[in-house]
Design a protein around this motif. Structure first.
Motif, PDB file in Angstrom:
ATOM      1  N   VAL A  69       0.843  -1.198   0.000  1.00 18.09           N
ATOM      2  CA  VAL A  69       0.000   0.000   0.000  1.00 18.09           C
ATOM      3  C   VAL A  69       0.880   1.250   0.000  1.00 18.09           C
ATOM      4  O   VAL A  69       0.581   2.225  -0.708  1.00 18.09           O
ATOM      5  CB  VAL A  69      -0.971  -0.008   1.200  1.00 18.09           C
ATOM      6  CG1 VAL A  69      -1.687   1.329   1.339  1.00 18.09           C
ATOM      7  CG2 VAL A  69      -1.982  -1.150   1.062  1.00 18.09           C
ATOM      8  N   ALA A  70       1.972   1.221   0.758  1.00 13.52           N
ATOM      9  CA  ALA A  70       2.872   2.382   0.811  1.00 13.52           C
ATOM     10  C   ALA A  70       3.464   2.682  -0.559  1.00 13.52           C
ATOM     11  O   ALA A  70       3.621   3.854  -0.929  1.00 13.52           O
ATOM     12  CB  ALA A  70       3.979   2.143   1.835  1.00 13.52           C
ATOM     13  N   ALA A  71       3.781   1.650  -1.328  1.00 11.95           N
ATOM     14  CA  ALA A  71       4.310   1.870  -2.680  1.00 11.95           C
ATOM     15  C   ALA A  71       3.262   2.527  -3.571  1.00 11.95           C
ATOM     16  O   ALA A  71       3.571   3.435  -4.344  1.00 11.95           O
ATOM     17  CB  ALA A  71       4.781   0.545  -3.286  1.00 11.95           C
ATOM     18  N   VAL A  72       2.017   2.087  -3.460  1.00 19.20           N
ATOM     19  CA  VAL A  72       0.934   2.700  -4.235  1.00 19.20           C
ATOM     20  C   VAL A  72       0.700   4.130  -3.748  1.00 19.20           C
ATOM     21  O   VAL A  72       0.560   5.062  -4.552  1.00 19.20           O
ATOM     22  CB  VAL A  72      -0.353   1.846  -4.155  1.00 19.20           C
ATOM     23  CG1 VAL A  72      -1.539   2.581  -4.771  1.00 19.20           C
ATOM     24  CG2 VAL A  72      -0.139   0.505  -4.849  1.00 19.20           C
ATOM     25  N   GLN A  73       0.690   4.322  -2.438  1.00 16.16           N
ATOM     26  CA  GLN A  73       0.503   5.667  -1.875  1.00 16.16           C
ATOM     27  C   GLN A  73       1.606   6.609  -2.341  1.00 16.16           C
ATOM     28  O   GLN A  73       1.349   7.766  -2.675  1.00 16.16           O
ATOM     29  CB  GLN A  73       0.465   5.602  -0.344  1.00 16.16           C
ATOM     30  CG  GLN A  73       0.184   6.945   0.316  1.00 16.16           C
ATOM     31  CD  GLN A  73      -1.217   7.436   0.034  1.00 16.16           C
ATOM     32  OE1 GLN A  73      -2.180   6.780   0.376  1.00 16.16           O
ATOM     33  NE2 GLN A  73      -1.338   8.602  -0.601  1.00 16.16           N
ATOM     34  N   ASP A  74       2.829   6.114  -2.377  1.00 19.99           N
ATOM     35  CA  ASP A  74       3.948   6.920  -2.855  1.00 19.99           C
ATOM     36  C   ASP A  74       3.711   7.349  -4.311  1.00 19.99           C
ATOM     37  O   ASP A  74       3.957   8.506  -4.657  1.00 19.99           O
ATOM     38  CB  ASP A  74       5.256   6.136  -2.728  1.00 19.99           C
ATOM     39  CG  ASP A  74       6.434   6.894  -3.305  1.00 19.99           C
ATOM     40  OD1 ASP A  74       6.765   7.978  -2.778  1.00 19.99           O
ATOM     41  OD2 ASP A  74       7.007   6.415  -4.313  1.00 19.99           O
ATOM     42  N   GLY A  75       3.235   6.420  -5.129  1.00 23.21           N
ATOM     43  CA  GLY A  75       2.923   6.765  -6.515  1.00 23.21           C
ATOM     44  C   GLY A  75       1.832   7.820  -6.604  1.00 23.21           C
ATOM     45  O   GLY A  75       1.895   8.728  -7.443  1.00 23.21           O
ATOM     46  N   GLN A  76       0.849   7.716  -5.734  1.00 24.07           N
ATOM     47  CA  GLN A  76      -0.208   8.728  -5.696  1.00 24.07           C
ATOM     48  C   GLN A  76       0.345  10.070  -5.218  1.00 24.07           C
ATOM     49  O   GLN A  76       0.049  11.113  -5.800  1.00 24.07           O
ATOM     50  CB  GLN A  76      -1.357   8.272  -4.784  1.00 24.07           C
ATOM     51  CG  GLN A  76      -2.156   7.131  -5.367  1.00 24.07           C
ATOM     52  CD  GLN A  76      -3.245   6.652  -4.441  1.00 24.07           C
ATOM     53  OE1 GLN A  76      -3.096   6.645  -3.212  1.00 24.07           O
ATOM     54  NE2 GLN A  76      -4.370   6.231  -5.024  1.00 24.07           N
ATOM     55  N   ARG A 105      -5.183   1.915  -0.282  1.00 19.49           N
ATOM     56  CA  ARG A 105      -5.503   0.553   0.195  1.00 19.49           C
ATOM     57  C   ARG A 105      -6.473  -0.137  -0.754  1.00 19.49           C
ATOM     58  O   ARG A 105      -6.285  -1.302  -1.116  1.00 19.49           O
ATOM     59  CB  ARG A 105      -6.138   0.609   1.584  1.00 19.49           C
ATOM     60  CG  ARG A 105      -5.209   0.945   2.693  1.00 19.49           C
ATOM     61  CD  ARG A 105      -5.997   1.076   4.007  1.00 19.49           C
ATOM     62  NE  ARG A 105      -5.110   1.320   5.107  1.00 19.49           N
ATOM     63  CZ  ARG A 105      -4.540   0.360   5.836  1.00 19.49           C
ATOM     64  NH1 ARG A 105      -4.803  -0.894   5.589  1.00 19.49           N
ATOM     65  NH2 ARG A 105      -3.737   0.671   6.820  1.00 19.49           N
ATOM     66  N   ASP A 106      -7.508   0.589  -1.137  1.00 19.68           N
ATOM     67  CA  ASP A 106      -8.522   0.012  -2.024  1.00 19.68           C
ATOM     68  C   ASP A 106      -7.946  -0.243  -3.405  1.00 19.68           C
ATOM     69  O   ASP A 106      -8.219  -1.278  -4.027  1.00 19.68           O
ATOM     70  CB  ASP A 106      -9.735   0.937  -2.123  1.00 19.68           C
ATOM     71  CG  ASP A 106     -10.391   1.182  -0.764  1.00 19.68           C
ATOM     72  OD1 ASP A 106     -10.109   0.429   0.193  1.00 19.68           O
ATOM     73  OD2 ASP A 106     -11.185   2.134  -0.668  1.00 19.68           O
ATOM     74  N   LEU A 107      -7.148   0.690  -3.890  1.00 17.33           N
ATOM     75  CA  LEU A 107      -6.548   0.538  -5.209  1.00 17.33           C
ATOM     76  C   LEU A 107      -5.618  -0.670  -5.243  1.00 17.33           C
ATOM     77  O   LEU A 107      -5.638  -1.457  -6.201  1.00 17.33           O
ATOM     78  CB  LEU A 107      -5.799   1.817  -5.599  1.00 17.33           C
ATOM     79  CG  LEU A 107      -5.171   1.836  -6.985  1.00 17.33           C
ATOM     80  CD1 LEU A 107      -6.208   1.563  -8.074  1.00 17.33           C
ATOM     81  CD2 LEU A 107      -4.478   3.174  -7.220  1.00 17.33           C
ATOM     82  N   THR A 108      -4.825  -0.842  -4.206  1.00 23.53           N
ATOM     83  CA  THR A 108      -3.939  -2.009  -4.133  1.00 23.53           C
ATOM     84  C   THR A 108      -4.758  -3.291  -4.166  1.00 23.53           C
ATOM     85  O   THR A 108      -4.435  -4.226  -4.909  1.00 23.53           O
ATOM     86  CB  THR A 108      -3.075  -1.954  -2.856  1.00 23.53           C
ATOM     87  OG1 THR A 108      -2.364  -0.717  -2.827  1.00 23.53           O
ATOM     88  CG2 THR A 108      -2.093  -3.113  -2.803  1.00 23.53           C
ATOM     89  N   PHE A 109      -5.826  -3.327  -3.381  1.00 29.42           N
ATOM     90  CA  PHE A 109      -6.708  -4.506  -3.360  1.00 29.42           C
ATOM     91  C   PHE A 109      -7.282  -4.780  -4.747  1.00 29.42           C
ATOM     92  O   PHE A 109      -7.272  -5.921  -5.227  1.00 29.42           O
ATOM     93  CB  PHE A 109      -7.830  -4.294  -2.342  1.00 29.42           C
ATOM     94  CG  PHE A 109      -8.750  -5.468  -2.210  1.00 29.42           C
ATOM     95  CD1 PHE A 109      -8.415  -6.542  -1.413  1.00 29.42           C
ATOM     96  CD2 PHE A 109      -9.946  -5.516  -2.909  1.00 29.42           C
ATOM     97  CE1 PHE A 109      -9.256  -7.648  -1.292  1.00 29.42           C
ATOM     98  CE2 PHE A 109     -10.795  -6.610  -2.798  1.00 29.42           C
ATOM     99  CZ  PHE A 109     -10.443  -7.674  -1.989  1.00 29.42           C
TER     100      PHE A 109
END
Length: 192
Positions: free
Chosen positions: A125-132, A144-148
């Motif tokens: 989730v942190a990797a996706v959040q970093d991208g965001q 979190r939802d996007l990763t799921f």
């Protein structure tokens, strides 16, 4: 008389346990079959890994670490990450079977190693959040939802291959088309 090699024995037990749990789940797995397949005695399994539930947790935990190392989340290349996930699951179908059995057997109840699992997924989730945060991918869907959702896109066909065959088709061209569709769906989920 051959010298004992505890690490080789553990590796054989572990490999046998992966196959047993992937095929039968936690409840259906049998320590006797694991011991036979690993050419080890049951007492060694209990000594090295604990009871059957503990062995399953260790097997799944190790498999998750392997996947995380082999296919880290790459927010800068979501399509490439999805491709690598699809390839990994094609090469290691037992991993998703283990997750599926865990879901069947535990449902929404807390897992024995839930805190460690939360840490594992928090890194994704942190990797996706970093991208965001960097504006590389859309923040329209919480990280979190996007990763799921992205993981679900990449995993579902391997979890239910019969549905893939029935709905999508059984030919290589059908699977290629589905892969392209999964990547397009992922691209749209993360598009700015």
């Amino acid at each position: 008389m051959a010298a004992r090699d505890p690490e080789a024995t553990k590796a054989r037990i572990f490999e046998a346990a992966v196959a047993e749990f992937a095929r039968y789940g936690i409840a259906g797995a049998r320590i006797d079959r694991i011991a036979t397949r690993a050419k080890a005695n049951k007492q060694l399994i209990y000594a090295y890994f604990g009871n059957k539930d503990q062995l399953f947790s260790k097997v799944l935990g190790h498999s998750m670490v392997d996947l995380a190392a082999a296919v880290p989340v790459d927010a800068d290349d979501i399509e490439g990450w999805i491709d690598r996930l699809l390839d990994y699951h094609a090469a290691h179908p037992e991993f998703l079977r283990l997750l599926f059995w865990e879901g069947v057997e535990y449902g929404s109840a807390e897992l024995p190693d839930e805190a460690e699992r939360q840490e594992h997924y928090a890194r994704k989730v942190a990797a996706v959040q970093d991208g965001q945060d960097r504006g590389v991918i859309s923040d329209a869907i919480p990280a979190r939802d996007l990763t799921f959702l992205l993981v679900a896109l990449a995993d579902w066909a391997a979890v239910v291959p019969q549905m893939e065959r029935i709905l999508v088709g059984a030919e290589a061209t059908d699977r290629s088309r589905l892969r392209a569709s999964i990547k397009e769906a992922a691209r749209r989920l993360v598009a700015k």
